[in-house]
Design a protein around this motif. Structure first.
Motif, PDB file in Angstrom:
ATOM      1  N   UNK A 147      64.548  69.595  88.800  1.00 50.37           N
ATOM      2  CA  UNK A 147      65.366  69.191  87.641  1.00 50.37           C
ATOM      3  C   UNK A 147      64.920  69.894  86.370  1.00 50.37           C
ATOM      4  N   UNK A 148      63.619  69.868  86.093  1.00 43.58           N
ATOM      5  CA  UNK A 148      63.140  70.487  84.858  1.00 43.58           C
ATOM      6  C   UNK A 148      63.327  72.000  84.885  1.00 43.58           C
ATOM      7  N   UNK A 149      63.174  72.609  86.052  1.00 44.32           N
ATOM      8  CA  UNK A 149      63.384  74.056  86.157  1.00 44.32           C
ATOM      9  C   UNK A 149      64.842  74.406  85.869  1.00 44.32           C
ATOM     10  N   UNK A 150      65.764  73.633  86.437  1.00 47.81           N
ATOM     11  CA  UNK A 150      67.185  73.930  86.224  1.00 47.81           C
ATOM     12  C   UNK A 150      67.589  73.654  84.789  1.00 47.81           C
ATOM     13  N   UNK A 151      67.003  72.620  84.172  1.00 47.95           N
ATOM     14  CA  UNK A 151      67.335  72.344  82.770  1.00 47.95           C
ATOM     15  C   UNK A 151      66.817  73.452  81.865  1.00 47.95           C
ATOM     16  N   UNK A 152      65.600  73.902  82.089  1.00 50.44           N
ATOM     17  CA  UNK A 152      65.054  74.995  81.266  1.00 50.44           C
ATOM     18  C   UNK A 152      65.918  76.241  81.406  1.00 50.44           C
TER      19      UNK A 152
ATOM     20  N   UNK B 180      72.968  44.441  86.850  1.00 52.45           N
ATOM     21  CA  UNK B 180      72.240  44.914  88.029  1.00 52.45           C
ATOM     22  C   UNK B 180      73.123  45.797  88.908  1.00 52.45           C
ATOM     23  N   UNK B 181      74.385  45.407  89.036  1.00 55.60           N
ATOM     24  CA  UNK B 181      75.319  46.216  89.824  1.00 55.60           C
ATOM     25  C   UNK B 181      75.501  47.589  89.200  1.00 55.60           C
ATOM     26  N   UNK B 182      75.612  47.633  87.867  1.00 57.46           N
ATOM     27  CA  UNK B 182      75.767  48.917  87.182  1.00 57.46           C
ATOM     28  C   UNK B 182      74.530  49.792  87.377  1.00 57.46           C
ATOM     29  N   UNK B 183      73.344  49.194  87.306  1.00 57.23           N
ATOM     30  CA  UNK B 183      72.115  49.969  87.510  1.00 57.23           C
ATOM     31  C   UNK B 183      72.073  50.550  88.918  1.00 57.23           C
ATOM     32  N   UNK B 184      72.454  49.748  89.901  1.00 54.18           N
ATOM     33  CA  UNK B 184      72.426  50.228  91.281  1.00 54.18           C
ATOM     34  C   UNK B 184      73.463  51.319  91.521  1.00 54.18           C
ATOM     35  N   UNK B 185      74.638  51.151  90.916  1.00 54.59           N
ATOM     36  CA  UNK B 185      75.678  52.176  91.047  1.00 54.59           C
ATOM     37  C   UNK B 185      75.241  53.480  90.386  1.00 54.59           C
ATOM     38  N   UNK B 186      74.683  53.373  89.178  1.00 57.18           N
ATOM     39  CA  UNK B 186      74.215  54.565  88.473  1.00 57.18           C
ATOM     40  C   UNK B 186      73.074  55.238  89.227  1.00 57.18           C
ATOM     41  N   UNK B 187      72.198  54.445  89.839  1.00 58.05           N
ATOM     42  CA  UNK B 187      71.092  55.002  90.612  1.00 58.05           C
ATOM     43  C   UNK B 187      71.612  55.817  91.789  1.00 58.05           C
ATOM     44  N   UNK B 188      72.648  55.308  92.451  1.00 62.41           N
ATOM     45  CA  UNK B 188      73.254  56.057  93.556  1.00 62.41           C
ATOM     46  C   UNK B 188      73.839  57.382  93.085  1.00 62.41           C
ATOM     47  N   UNK B 189      74.510  57.366  91.922  1.00 63.17           N
ATOM     48  CA  UNK B 189      75.097  58.591  91.387  1.00 63.17           C
ATOM     49  C   UNK B 189      74.027  59.576  90.936  1.00 63.17           C
ATOM     50  N   UNK B 190      72.946  59.057  90.376  1.00 57.50           N
ATOM     51  CA  UNK B 190      71.831  59.920  89.964  1.00 57.50           C
ATOM     52  C   UNK B 190      71.211  60.587  91.180  1.00 57.50           C
ATOM     53  N   UNK B 191      71.027  59.817  92.246  1.00 56.53           N
ATOM     54  CA  UNK B 191      70.466  60.383  93.481  1.00 56.53           C
ATOM     55  C   UNK B 191      71.378  61.481  94.037  1.00 56.53           C
ATOM     56  N   UNK B 192      72.688  61.243  93.950  1.00 59.82           N
ATOM     57  CA  UNK B 192      73.634  62.242  94.455  1.00 59.82           C
ATOM     58  C   UNK B 192      73.554  63.528  93.628  1.00 59.82           C
ATOM     59  N   UNK B 193      73.465  63.375  92.308  1.00 65.20           N
ATOM     60  CA  UNK B 193      73.355  64.553  91.445  1.00 65.20           C
ATOM     61  C   UNK B 193      72.020  65.262  91.652  1.00 65.20           C
ATOM     62  N   UNK B 194      70.967  64.496  91.868  1.00 67.19           N
ATOM     63  CA  UNK B 194      69.655  65.110  92.081  1.00 67.19           C
ATOM     64  C   UNK B 194      69.644  65.982  93.325  1.00 67.19           C
ATOM     65  N   UNK B 195      70.379  65.578  94.346  1.00 69.97           N
ATOM     66  CA  UNK B 195      70.475  66.402  95.556  1.00 69.97           C
ATOM     67  C   UNK B 195      71.176  67.720  95.248  1.00 69.97           C
ATOM     68  N   UNK B 196      72.247  67.647  94.440  1.00 70.40           N
ATOM     69  CA  UNK B 196      72.957  68.868  94.050  1.00 70.40           C
ATOM     70  C   UNK B 196      72.076  69.748  93.164  1.00 70.40           C
ATOM     71  N   UNK B 197      71.305  69.128  92.290  1.00 71.57           N
ATOM     72  CA  UNK B 197      70.398  69.876  91.410  1.00 71.57           C
ATOM     73  C   UNK B 197      69.318  70.576  92.229  1.00 71.57           C
ATOM     74  N   UNK B 198      68.789  69.874  93.223  1.00 72.45           N
ATOM     75  CA  UNK B 198      67.753  70.482  94.075  1.00 72.45           C
ATOM     76  C   UNK B 198      68.311  71.682  94.829  1.00 72.45           C
ATOM     77  N   UNK B 199      69.528  71.555  95.343  1.00 67.06           N
ATOM     78  CA  UNK B 199      70.153  72.679  96.040  1.00 67.06           C
ATOM     79  C   UNK B 199      70.361  73.860  95.103  1.00 67.06           C
ATOM     80  N   UNK B 200      70.863  73.572  93.886  1.00 65.86           N
ATOM     81  CA  UNK B 200      71.133  74.658  92.940  1.00 65.86           C
ATOM     82  C   UNK B 200      69.843  75.330  92.482  1.00 65.86           C
ATOM     83  N   UNK B 201      68.835  74.530  92.145  1.00 68.78           N
ATOM     84  CA  UNK B 201      67.565  75.101  91.682  1.00 68.78           C
ATOM     85  C   UNK B 201      66.881  75.904  92.783  1.00 68.78           C
ATOM     86  N   UNK B 202      67.031  75.453  94.033  1.00 69.96           N
ATOM     87  CA  UNK B 202      66.404  76.165  95.134  1.00 69.96           C
ATOM     88  C   UNK B 202      67.062  77.486  95.468  1.00 69.96           C
ATOM     89  N   UNK B 203      68.280  77.684  94.943  1.00 68.14           N
ATOM     90  CA  UNK B 203      69.029  78.905  95.282  1.00 68.14           C
ATOM     91  C   UNK B 203      68.928  79.996  94.219  1.00 68.14           C
TER      92      UNK B 203
END
Length: 332
Positions: free
Chosen positions: A216-221, A177-200
């Motif tokens: 996310x899907x736009x930046x991956x494509x 459970x701790x690993x899931x919560x830690x990974x979720x925090x890191x995913x959220x942090x990356x998603x913020x960076x992805x949103x900034x990059x895709x928006x630019x």
């Protein structure tokens, strides 16, 4: 001079060939020292294979050499060599670059590399989180607990925290459970960076005009396609994604089988996800109409894959023409 460079994790095997086709030097070099070798043969042509760590090496060598990156899947001569060693591979690369017959691979720009790093990094974190969720399901099953629980949801984790399990399963559950919560925090942090990059980026801004395509899907494509001008038409980009149907001919008969799956697996995966969302959630009229026509005579999976191919054709024309999503104008 012509250099064939067989790159490994920490070192590279180098073969140097002259214009007559004679090997004048064979040497094993630490990757950290490749810059010295490149300076010694400044102006020469070189070929390296597109391995997992080739970006930095390509950039280092390109300061002094004319470097071609070879596509691993097309290096049939090397792959099928009777005696496959580092020295043989390096010499064959040198021979290919001398004969101008290297099957060239696309080298992404820094911008594309950065986008790939973000979306691929998020994808790996999500995969890791899913693995821990599966571990929890397995642990609960071992304890005879059959209640359906979603470890990735906040409510599911709250329920699991309250469970009373015997040792050592209680410690394992808490750790997962701790690993899931830690990974979720890191995913959220990356998603913020992805949103900034895709928006630019203008390319991803255009892609997000498609129903069902997110940051996310736009930046991956965008990241997996790279420079759209490198494709010679929509058929080439469909083939790159491995969404092209396999055609078999026998006499006067012609059979169309499944898709080739020979291209970018990440691109193919995200396009299928976007097609599902566009058809089943966003109810995009253009793609939904196409899907419904196929769903009457094909399985739902086959219809979605074909819809993903249709979507990719639209994406190609959007990026090529610098247009937003407008189905009548981009259909092919």
């Amino acid at each position: 001079m012509f250099l064939g460079i067989d790159v490994h994790k920490r070192y590279a095997q180098v073969a140097v060939m002259d214009e007559a086709g004679e090997i004048v030097e064979e040497v094993r070099v630490e990757n950290a020292n490749l810059d010295d070798l490149a300076q010694r043969y400044a102006g020469a042509e070189a070929a390296i294979e597109a391995t997992s760590n080739y970006y930095h090496i390509h950039d280092t060598l390109s300061e002094h050499l004319d470097v071609t990156v070879a596509s691993p899947g097309k290096l049939k001569l090397i792959a099928n060599a009777d005696t496959k060693t580092d020295r043989v591979d390096a010499k064959e690369l040198a021979r290919m670059v001398r004969l101008n017959s290297v099957p060239e691979s696309y080298v992404p720009t820094d911008e594309i590399r950065e986008a790939r790093a973000l979306v691929r990094g998020r994808q790996k974190l999500v995969q890791s989180r899913t693995e821990y969720a599966n571990k929890i399901h397995g642990l609960l099953a071992d304890q005879g607990l059959t209640r359906k629980v979603k470890p990735l949801s906040v409510e599911g984790r709250e329920f699991l925290r309250e469970l009373s399990l015997p040792a050592p399963w209680d410690e394992l559950l808490a750790s997962y459970l701790t690993m899931i919560e830690t990974l979720t925090e890191e995913i959220d942090r990356l998603e913020a960076a992805i949103e900034d990059r895709a928006g630019s980026l203008p390319e991803t801004q255009r892609l997000m005009t498609i129903p069902g395509v997110s940051y996310y899907s736009a930046l991956m494509i965008y990241a997996e396609l790279g420079d759209i001008s490198r494709f010679d038409g929509d058929k080439a980009v469909v083939s790159y994604a491995g969404l092209n149907p396999v055609i078999r001919k026998s006499g006067d008969s012609r059979f169309e089988g499944g898709i080739s799956k020979q291209g970018s697996g990440r691109l193919r995966w995200i396009l299928v996800q976007c097609a599902r969302t566009a058809v089943h959630t966003c109810d995009d009229e253009y793609l939904r109409r196409f899907y419904d026509r196929l769903a009457g005579r094909k399985s739902s999976n086959e219809a979605i894959v074909a819809t993903a191919r249709k979507l990719l054709v639209s994406i190609y024309h959007m990026l090529d023409r610098k247009e937003v999503y407008d189905p009548p104008g981009v259909s092919a």
